[in-house]
Design a protein around this motif. Structure first.
Motif, mmCIF file in Angstrom:
data_model
loop_
_atom_site.group_PDB
_atom_site.id
_atom_site.type_symbol
_atom_site.label_atom_id
_atom_site.label_comp_id
_atom_site.label_asym_id
_atom_site.label_seq_id
_atom_site.Cartn_x
_atom_site.Cartn_y
_atom_site.Cartn_z
ATOM 1 N N PHE A 211 42.648 31.388 36.420
ATOM 2 C CA PHE A 211 43.074 32.516 35.590
ATOM 3 C C PHE A 211 44.601 32.628 35.555
ATOM 4 O O PHE A 211 45.268 32.499 36.580
ATOM 5 C CB PHE A 211 42.521 33.843 36.126
ATOM 6 C CG PHE A 211 41.036 34.000 36.010
ATOM 7 C CD1 PHE A 211 40.448 34.401 34.814
ATOM 8 C CD2 PHE A 211 40.216 33.760 37.103
ATOM 9 C CE1 PHE A 211 39.076 34.567 34.721
ATOM 10 C CE2 PHE A 211 38.841 33.921 37.017
ATOM 11 C CZ PHE A 211 38.275 34.320 35.825
ATOM 12 N N GLU A 212 45.111 32.934 34.369
ATOM 13 C CA GLU A 212 46.527 33.277 34.225
ATOM 14 C C GLU A 212 46.698 34.203 33.016
ATOM 15 O O GLU A 212 46.327 33.832 31.900
ATOM 16 C CB GLU A 212 47.401 32.042 34.044
ATOM 17 C CG GLU A 212 48.890 32.392 33.928
ATOM 18 C CD GLU A 212 49.762 31.183 33.651
ATOM 19 O OE1 GLU A 212 50.994 31.358 33.552
ATOM 20 O OE2 GLU A 212 49.217 30.063 33.510
ATOM 21 N N ILE A 213 47.245 35.388 33.257
ATOM 22 C CA ILE A 213 47.545 36.304 32.152
ATOM 23 C C ILE A 213 48.820 35.833 31.481
ATOM 24 O O ILE A 213 49.864 35.712 32.117
ATOM 25 C CB ILE A 213 47.697 37.749 32.662
ATOM 26 C CG1 ILE A 213 46.363 38.248 33.230
ATOM 27 C CG2 ILE A 213 48.169 38.674 31.536
ATOM 28 C CD1 ILE A 213 46.437 39.600 33.909
ATOM 29 N N SER B 207 44.802 32.736 29.942
ATOM 30 C CA SER B 207 44.343 31.358 30.090
ATOM 31 C C SER B 207 43.238 31.316 31.137
ATOM 32 O O SER B 207 43.386 31.878 32.232
ATOM 33 C CB SER B 207 45.487 30.445 30.525
ATOM 34 O OG SER B 207 46.469 30.344 29.521
ATOM 35 N N ILE B 208 42.143 30.655 30.784
ATOM 36 C CA ILE B 208 41.070 30.398 31.738
ATOM 37 C C ILE B 208 40.803 28.903 31.683
ATOM 38 O O ILE B 208 40.351 28.387 30.661
ATOM 39 C CB ILE B 208 39.789 31.181 31.409
ATOM 40 C CG1 ILE B 208 40.071 32.683 31.381
ATOM 41 C CG2 ILE B 208 38.714 30.870 32.437
ATOM 42 C CD1 ILE B 208 38.849 33.530 31.048
ATOM 43 N N GLY B 209 41.124 28.217 32.763
ATOM 44 C CA GLY B 209 41.026 26.770 32.744
ATOM 45 C C GLY B 209 41.953 26.204 31.678
ATOM 46 O O GLY B 209 43.150 26.478 31.672
ATOM 47 N N GLN B 210 41.381 25.476 30.735
ATOM 48 C CA GLN B 210 42.171 24.894 29.652
ATOM 49 C C GLN B 210 42.034 25.677 28.344
ATOM 50 O O GLN B 210 42.530 25.242 27.308
ATOM 51 C CB GLN B 210 41.744 23.438 29.431
ATOM 52 C CG GLN B 210 41.994 22.545 30.632
ATOM 53 C CD GLN B 210 41.555 21.113 30.393
ATOM 54 O OE1 GLN B 210 41.370 20.691 29.244
ATOM 55 N NE2 GLN B 210 41.389 20.353 31.454
ATOM 56 N N VAL C 273 44.128 40.077 37.998
ATOM 57 C CA VAL C 273 43.105 39.324 38.711
ATOM 58 C C VAL C 273 43.778 38.399 39.712
ATOM 59 O O VAL C 273 44.779 37.746 39.404
ATOM 60 C CB VAL C 273 42.202 38.529 37.739
ATOM 61 C CG1 VAL C 273 42.999 37.576 36.873
ATOM 62 C CG2 VAL C 273 41.101 37.795 38.511
ATOM 63 N N VAL C 274 43.269 38.394 40.929
ATOM 64 C CA VAL C 274 43.771 37.508 41.980
ATOM 65 C C VAL C 274 42.578 36.848 42.655
ATOM 66 O O VAL C 274 41.451 37.368 42.628
ATOM 67 C CB VAL C 274 44.616 38.267 43.029
ATOM 68 C CG1 VAL C 274 45.866 38.856 42.389
ATOM 69 C CG2 VAL C 274 43.798 39.349 43.711
#
Length: 373
Positions: A283-285, A298-301, A322-323
Protein backbone atom coordinates in the motif's frame (compact mmCIF):
# COMPACT_ATOMS: atom_id res chain seq x y z
CA UNK A 1 -22.69 34.30 20.32
CA UNK A 2 -22.50 34.12 16.54
CA UNK A 3 -19.16 35.96 16.58
CA UNK A 4 -17.77 33.47 19.11
CA UNK A 5 -18.86 30.49 17.01
CA UNK A 6 -17.43 31.94 13.81
CA UNK A 7 -14.21 32.91 15.58
CA UNK A 8 -13.76 29.31 16.75
CA UNK A 9 -14.33 28.02 13.24
CA UNK A 10 -11.97 30.61 11.75
CA UNK A 11 -9.25 29.67 14.22
CA UNK A 12 -9.62 26.05 13.25
CA UNK A 13 -9.62 26.90 9.53
CA UNK A 14 -6.17 28.43 9.91
CA UNK A 15 -4.74 25.39 11.70
CA UNK A 16 -6.56 22.96 9.41
CA UNK A 17 -4.43 24.13 6.51
CA UNK A 18 -1.47 22.37 8.12
CA UNK A 19 -0.80 18.74 7.11
CA UNK A 20 -1.66 17.55 10.61
CA UNK A 21 -4.89 16.22 12.01
CA UNK A 22 -6.18 16.68 15.53
CA UNK A 23 -6.20 13.42 17.46
CA UNK A 24 -9.67 12.66 18.71
CA UNK A 25 -10.18 12.56 22.43
CA UNK A 26 -13.06 10.18 21.84
CA UNK A 27 -12.45 7.17 19.61
CA UNK A 28 -14.52 4.31 18.30
CA UNK A 29 -15.13 2.44 21.56
CA UNK A 30 -18.11 4.58 22.52
CA UNK A 31 -21.57 3.93 21.12
CA UNK A 32 -22.22 5.81 17.89
CA UNK A 33 -25.80 7.00 17.55
CA UNK A 34 -27.18 5.10 14.61
CA UNK A 35 -27.75 7.11 11.46
CA UNK A 36 -29.36 5.84 8.31
CA UNK A 37 -26.81 7.81 6.31
CA UNK A 38 -24.08 5.73 7.89
CA UNK A 39 -23.21 2.39 6.37
CA UNK A 40 -24.20 -0.63 8.40
CA UNK A 41 -26.14 1.12 11.18
CA UNK A 42 -29.81 1.66 11.85
CA UNK A 43 -31.18 4.23 14.28
CA UNK A 44 -33.25 3.68 17.39
CA UNK A 45 -35.14 6.94 17.80
CA UNK A 46 -35.58 6.33 21.51
CA UNK A 47 -31.80 6.48 21.80
CA UNK A 48 -31.78 3.19 23.70
CA UNK A 49 -29.58 1.21 21.35
CA UNK A 50 -27.82 1.13 18.03
CA UNK A 51 -28.14 -2.06 16.05
CA UNK A 52 -26.02 -3.30 13.18
CA UNK A 53 -27.58 -3.89 9.80
CA UNK A 54 -26.35 -5.31 6.52
CA UNK A 55 -28.22 -2.65 4.60
CA UNK A 56 -25.93 -0.46 2.55
CA UNK A 57 -27.54 2.80 3.51
CA UNK A 58 -27.05 6.28 2.54
CA UNK A 59 -23.51 7.43 2.81
CA UNK A 60 -23.03 5.11 -0.13
CA UNK A 61 -26.55 5.40 -1.54
CA UNK A 62 -26.25 9.18 -1.57
CA UNK A 63 -23.06 8.90 -3.58
CA UNK A 64 -24.86 6.67 -6.07
CA UNK A 65 -27.81 9.07 -6.35
CA UNK A 66 -25.97 12.37 -6.76
CA UNK A 67 -25.35 12.13 -10.49
CA UNK A 68 -29.09 11.69 -11.05
CA UNK A 69 -30.03 14.47 -8.65
CA UNK A 70 -27.48 16.85 -10.12
CA UNK A 71 -29.41 16.96 -13.40
CA UNK A 72 -30.92 20.10 -11.90
CA UNK A 73 -28.31 22.62 -12.93
CA UNK A 74 -26.72 25.27 -10.75
CA UNK A 75 -24.84 28.52 -11.34
CA UNK A 76 -22.88 30.93 -9.21
CA UNK A 77 -25.60 33.32 -8.07
CA UNK A 78 -28.33 33.05 -5.45
CA UNK A 79 -31.05 35.68 -5.70
CA UNK A 80 -33.69 34.54 -3.22
CA UNK A 81 -34.11 36.43 0.02
CA UNK A 82 -34.09 34.46 3.25
CA UNK A 83 -37.49 32.88 3.95
CA UNK A 84 -39.29 34.33 0.94
CA UNK A 85 -42.19 32.34 -0.51
CA UNK A 86 -41.11 30.92 -3.85
CA UNK A 87 -41.90 28.11 -6.24
CA UNK A 88 -38.58 26.37 -6.87
CA UNK A 89 -39.04 25.12 -10.41
CA UNK A 90 -42.10 22.99 -9.71
CA UNK A 91 -41.29 21.66 -6.25
CA UNK A 92 -44.22 23.52 -4.68
CA UNK A 93 -46.84 21.44 -6.46
CA UNK A 94 -45.78 18.19 -4.79
CA UNK A 95 -47.08 17.59 -1.27
CA UNK A 96 -46.36 13.92 -0.69
CA UNK A 97 -43.54 11.44 -1.13
CA UNK A 98 -43.89 8.06 -2.80
CA UNK A 99 -41.43 5.58 -1.31
CA UNK A 100 -40.84 2.14 -2.80
CA UNK A 101 -40.44 -0.15 0.21
CA UNK A 102 -37.83 -2.69 -0.88
CA UNK A 103 -38.89 -5.08 1.88
CA UNK A 104 -42.38 -5.46 0.36
CA UNK A 105 -42.02 -3.91 -3.13
CA UNK A 106 -45.03 -1.75 -2.30
CA UNK A 107 -45.18 2.01 -2.83
CA UNK A 108 -45.97 3.91 0.35
CA UNK A 109 -47.32 7.48 0.11
CA UNK A 110 -46.33 9.85 2.92
CA UNK A 111 -47.44 13.46 3.35
CA UNK A 112 -44.58 15.97 3.34
CA UNK A 113 -44.93 16.97 6.99
CA UNK A 114 -45.07 13.36 8.16
CA UNK A 115 -42.05 12.57 6.01
CA UNK A 116 -39.79 15.22 7.49
CA UNK A 117 -40.63 13.91 10.96
CA UNK A 118 -39.91 10.28 10.14
CA UNK A 119 -37.06 11.16 7.79
CA UNK A 120 -35.27 13.19 10.44
CA UNK A 121 -35.89 10.58 13.13
CA UNK A 122 -34.12 8.07 10.86
CA UNK A 123 -31.10 10.39 10.78
CA UNK A 124 -30.44 11.95 14.18
CA UNK A 125 -31.51 11.06 17.74
CA UNK A 126 -34.05 13.02 19.72
CA UNK A 127 -31.31 13.87 22.22
CA UNK A 128 -29.65 16.16 19.69
CA UNK A 129 -30.00 19.90 20.20
CA UNK A 130 -33.26 21.33 18.76
CA UNK A 131 -31.36 23.57 16.32
CA UNK A 132 -29.35 20.61 15.01
CA UNK A 133 -32.57 18.62 14.54
CA UNK A 134 -34.15 21.52 12.66
CA UNK A 135 -31.07 21.87 10.44
CA UNK A 136 -31.24 18.15 9.64
CA UNK A 137 -34.97 18.42 8.96
CA UNK A 138 -34.52 21.20 6.41
CA UNK A 139 -31.64 19.29 4.77
CA UNK A 140 -33.74 16.10 4.57
CA UNK A 141 -36.72 17.93 3.07
CA UNK A 142 -34.55 19.74 0.54
CA UNK A 143 -32.62 16.68 -0.55
CA UNK A 144 -35.62 14.44 -1.09
CA UNK A 145 -37.74 17.22 -2.62
CA UNK A 146 -35.02 17.69 -5.20
CA UNK A 147 -34.85 13.97 -5.86
CA UNK A 148 -38.65 13.79 -6.08
CA UNK A 149 -38.72 16.51 -8.70
CA UNK A 150 -35.96 14.86 -10.71
CA UNK A 151 -37.68 11.47 -10.70
CA UNK A 152 -41.21 12.66 -11.42
CA UNK A 153 -40.33 15.16 -14.14
CA UNK A 154 -37.15 13.68 -15.58
CA UNK A 155 -37.20 9.93 -15.12
CA UNK A 156 -41.01 9.65 -14.94
CA UNK A 157 -40.90 7.03 -12.19
CA UNK A 158 -43.93 6.00 -10.15
CA UNK A 159 -41.96 6.47 -6.92
CA UNK A 160 -39.54 9.11 -5.63
CA UNK A 161 -36.92 6.88 -4.03
CA UNK A 162 -36.58 3.40 -2.59
CA UNK A 163 -35.80 2.36 0.97
CA UNK A 164 -36.07 -0.64 3.24
CA UNK A 165 -38.74 0.68 5.57
CA UNK A 166 -38.66 -2.47 7.69
CA UNK A 167 -35.37 -1.26 9.21
CA UNK A 168 -36.09 2.46 9.11
CA UNK A 169 -33.85 3.24 6.16
CA UNK A 170 -34.33 6.91 5.14
CA UNK A 171 -37.75 7.09 6.82
CA UNK A 172 -39.05 5.83 10.16
CA UNK A 173 -42.68 4.75 9.85
CA UNK A 174 -44.97 5.50 12.77
CA UNK A 175 -45.32 1.77 13.44
CA UNK A 176 -41.55 1.29 13.65
CA UNK A 177 -41.21 4.51 15.64
CA UNK A 178 -43.61 3.14 18.28
CA UNK A 179 -41.85 -0.21 18.30
CA UNK A 180 -38.48 1.40 18.97
CA UNK A 181 -39.56 4.00 21.48
CA UNK A 182 -42.11 2.02 23.47
CA UNK A 183 -43.48 3.99 26.41
CA UNK A 184 -41.35 6.97 25.38
CA UNK A 185 -43.15 7.38 22.04
CA UNK A 186 -45.14 10.52 22.89
CA UNK A 187 -42.13 12.23 24.46
CA UNK A 188 -39.73 11.36 21.65
CA UNK A 189 -41.96 12.11 18.68
CA UNK A 190 -42.87 15.46 20.23
CA UNK A 191 -39.23 16.54 19.75
CA UNK A 192 -39.51 16.03 15.99
CA UNK A 193 -43.05 17.39 15.75
CA UNK A 194 -42.00 20.58 17.54
CA UNK A 195 -39.14 21.02 15.08
CA UNK A 196 -41.48 20.40 12.14
CA UNK A 197 -43.84 23.11 13.35
CA UNK A 198 -41.00 25.61 13.07
CA UNK A 199 -39.39 24.60 9.77
CA UNK A 200 -42.00 22.74 7.70
CA UNK A 201 -41.96 24.03 4.14
CA UNK A 202 -38.46 25.50 4.34
CA UNK A 203 -35.87 24.49 1.77
CA UNK A 204 -32.24 25.29 1.13
CA UNK A 205 -32.13 27.21 -2.16
CA UNK A 206 -29.37 28.05 -4.62
CA UNK A 207 -30.02 30.01 -7.80
CA UNK A 208 -33.75 29.30 -7.82
CA UNK A 209 -33.42 25.56 -7.25
CA UNK A 210 -33.46 23.24 -4.29
CA UNK A 211 -29.85 22.71 -3.30
CA UNK A 212 -28.22 19.30 -3.24
CA UNK A 213 -28.17 19.07 0.57
CA UNK A 214 -26.15 15.91 1.10
CA UNK A 215 -25.24 14.96 4.66
CA UNK A 216 -23.43 12.28 6.64
CA UNK A 217 -22.45 11.44 10.22
CA UNK A 218 -18.96 12.78 11.03
CA UNK A 219 -16.34 14.69 9.02
CA UNK A 220 -12.61 14.36 9.40
CA UNK A 221 -12.44 17.92 10.72
CA UNK A 222 -12.85 19.65 7.34
CA UNK A 223 -15.62 18.83 4.86
CA UNK A 224 -14.86 17.83 1.28
CA UNK A 225 -15.48 19.48 -2.09
CA UNK A 226 -18.21 17.72 -4.05
CA UNK A 227 -16.04 17.25 -7.13
CA UNK A 228 -13.63 15.10 -5.09
CA UNK A 229 -16.41 12.64 -4.19
CA UNK A 230 -19.22 13.08 -6.72
CA UNK A 231 -19.01 13.98 -10.39
CA UNK A 232 -20.29 17.56 -10.28
CA UNK A 233 -18.59 20.55 -8.68
CA UNK A 234 -21.17 22.65 -6.82
CA UNK A 235 -20.07 25.98 -5.29
CA UNK A 236 -22.01 25.43 -2.07
CA UNK A 237 -20.57 21.94 -1.53
CA UNK A 238 -17.04 22.98 -0.75
CA UNK A 239 -14.49 22.46 2.01
CA UNK A 240 -15.43 24.17 5.29
CA UNK A 241 -14.09 23.71 8.79
CA UNK A 242 -15.98 21.33 11.05
CA UNK A 243 -13.66 21.20 14.05
CA UNK A 244 -16.10 19.82 16.58
CA UNK A 245 -16.32 16.50 14.73
CA UNK A 246 -13.02 15.43 16.25
CA UNK A 247 -14.86 15.19 19.57
CA UNK A 248 -17.65 12.98 18.23
CA UNK A 249 -18.03 9.37 19.36
CA UNK A 250 -16.68 7.17 16.60
CA UNK A 251 -14.63 9.96 15.01
CA UNK A 252 -11.54 7.76 14.83
CA UNK A 253 -11.67 4.03 14.26
CA UNK A 254 -9.15 1.31 13.44
CA UNK A 255 -9.63 -1.73 11.25
CA UNK A 256 -7.20 -4.67 11.37
CA UNK A 257 -6.46 -7.19 8.62
CA UNK A 258 -3.91 -9.96 8.54
CA UNK A 259 -1.75 -10.14 5.43
CA UNK A 260 -3.76 -13.13 4.24
CA UNK A 261 -7.07 -11.31 4.80
CA UNK A 262 -5.83 -8.18 3.02
CA UNK A 263 -4.51 -10.25 0.12
CA UNK A 264 -7.85 -12.00 -0.27
CA UNK A 265 -9.71 -8.67 -0.32
CA UNK A 266 -7.25 -7.17 -2.79
CA UNK A 267 -7.34 -10.14 -5.17
CA UNK A 268 -11.14 -10.16 -5.05
CA UNK A 269 -11.55 -6.41 -5.69
CA UNK A 270 -8.35 -5.47 -7.53
CA UNK A 271 -7.28 -8.53 -9.55
CA UNK A 272 -4.70 -6.54 -11.53
CA UNK A 273 -2.82 -5.33 -8.43
CA UNK A 274 -0.10 -8.03 -8.75
CA UNK A 275 1.07 -7.95 -5.15
CA UNK A 276 4.70 -8.60 -4.33
CA UNK A 277 5.95 -10.90 -1.60
CA UNK A 278 6.68 -8.12 0.91
CA UNK A 279 3.46 -6.79 2.57
CA UNK A 280 5.30 -3.59 3.53
CA UNK A 281 5.25 -2.66 -0.17
CA UNK A 282 1.58 -3.37 -0.87
CA UNK A 283 0.00 0.00 0.00
CA UNK A 284 1.03 3.58 -0.73
CA UNK A 285 -1.20 6.66 -0.60
CA UNK A 286 -0.22 8.79 -3.59
CA UNK A 287 -2.77 11.64 -3.49
CA UNK A 288 -4.80 13.20 -0.70
CA UNK A 289 -6.97 16.32 -0.66
CA UNK A 290 -6.47 19.17 1.81
CA UNK A 291 -9.54 17.86 3.67
CA UNK A 292 -7.88 14.48 4.18
CA UNK A 293 -9.71 12.39 1.58
CA UNK A 294 -7.53 9.79 -0.09
CA UNK A 295 -7.91 10.36 -3.81
CA UNK A 296 -5.42 7.87 -5.22
CA UNK A 297 -3.62 4.89 -3.77
CA UNK A 298 -1.14 2.37 -5.13
CA UNK A 299 -1.80 -1.27 -4.30
CA UNK A 300 0.89 -3.52 -5.67
CA UNK A 301 1.28 -2.48 -9.29
CA UNK A 302 -2.20 -0.97 -9.59
CA UNK A 303 -3.58 2.52 -8.91
CA UNK A 304 -7.02 2.93 -7.32
CA UNK A 305 -9.22 5.61 -5.81
CA UNK A 306 -9.63 6.08 -2.09
CA UNK A 307 -13.35 5.38 -2.47
CA UNK A 308 -12.61 2.03 -4.11
CA UNK A 309 -10.30 1.10 -1.26
CA UNK A 310 -12.82 2.30 1.31
CA UNK A 311 -15.54 0.13 -0.20
CA UNK A 312 -13.30 -2.91 -0.58
CA UNK A 313 -12.20 -2.84 3.06
CA UNK A 314 -15.57 -1.56 4.43
CA UNK A 315 -14.02 1.54 5.99
CA UNK A 316 -16.14 4.30 7.50
CA UNK A 317 -14.67 7.02 5.27
CA UNK A 318 -12.04 7.73 2.63
CA UNK A 319 -9.94 9.72 5.12
CA UNK A 320 -7.56 7.05 6.33
CA UNK A 321 -3.96 5.95 6.83
CA UNK A 322 -2.68 2.39 6.57
CA UNK A 323 0.43 0.81 8.09
CA UNK A 324 1.75 -2.73 8.31
CA UNK A 325 2.75 -3.64 11.84
CA UNK A 326 3.15 -6.91 13.71
CA UNK A 327 1.84 -8.92 10.76
CA UNK A 328 -1.34 -6.83 10.52
CA UNK A 329 -2.48 -4.02 8.28
CA UNK A 330 -3.99 -1.27 10.40
CA UNK A 331 -6.34 1.26 8.78
CA UNK A 332 -6.80 4.36 10.94
CA UNK A 333 -9.99 6.05 9.73
CA UNK A 334 -11.24 9.55 10.51
CA UNK A 335 -14.89 10.50 10.20
CA UNK A 336 -17.91 8.52 9.08
CA UNK A 337 -19.49 9.00 5.66
CA UNK A 338 -18.69 10.69 2.36
CA UNK A 339 -17.72 14.03 4.04
CA UNK A 340 -19.61 16.31 1.63
CA UNK A 341 -22.11 18.87 2.93
CA UNK A 342 -23.64 18.82 6.40
CA UNK A 343 -21.92 16.88 9.15
CA UNK A 344 -24.58 15.68 11.57
CA UNK A 345 -22.28 15.67 14.58
CA UNK A 346 -20.72 18.93 13.45
CA UNK A 347 -24.20 20.45 13.38
CA UNK A 348 -24.88 19.08 16.85
CA UNK A 349 -21.72 20.61 18.29
CA UNK A 350 -22.43 23.94 16.59
CA UNK A 351 -25.91 23.92 18.15
CA UNK A 352 -24.36 23.22 21.54
CA UNK A 353 -22.30 26.39 21.07
CA UNK A 354 -25.45 28.42 20.40
CA UNK A 355 -25.70 28.35 16.59
CA UNK A 356 -29.19 28.46 15.06
CA UNK A 357 -30.31 26.00 12.41
CA UNK A 358 -30.00 28.75 9.80
CA UNK A 359 -26.40 29.42 10.83
CA UNK A 360 -25.64 25.71 10.70
CA UNK A 361 -27.10 25.34 7.20
CA UNK A 362 -25.36 28.50 6.01
CA UNK A 363 -22.04 27.17 7.29
CA UNK A 364 -22.24 23.74 5.66
CA UNK A 365 -23.89 25.00 2.44
CA UNK A 366 -22.21 28.41 1.96
CA UNK A 367 -23.86 30.81 -0.47
CA UNK A 368 -27.31 29.26 -0.15
CA UNK A 369 -30.52 30.75 1.26
CA UNK A 370 -33.44 29.31 3.18
CA UNK A 371 -36.75 29.82 1.43
CA UNK A 372 -40.31 28.81 2.19
CA UNK A 373 -42.35 27.02 -0.48
Amino acid sequence: MRKRILAAILAYTITAALPLFITAKISGDKELFALSHTKGITFNAANTSSTSSKSNTSSDNLENNENKASKLSTSNNSKADDETNVDLKGIKKYKDFKIKDTSTNEIVTVKDKDFIIGGTAAEVPSTFQPEAIKAQMVAVYTYYSRQRQSNREGDNLDYDFSADLSIGEKYLTDELFKERTGDNYDKVIKVYKDAAEEVYGELVEYDGEAALTVFYAISGGVTEKSENVFVQALPYLTDVASPYDTEAPGYKTEEYFTADEAQQIIESNFPDANLGENPFDWFEITERTSSGTVMQMSIGQGEYTGLEVRNAFSLRSSDFDVVYSEENFVFTVRGYGHNVGLSQYGAEFMAQQGATYKEILSHYYPGTSIVEV
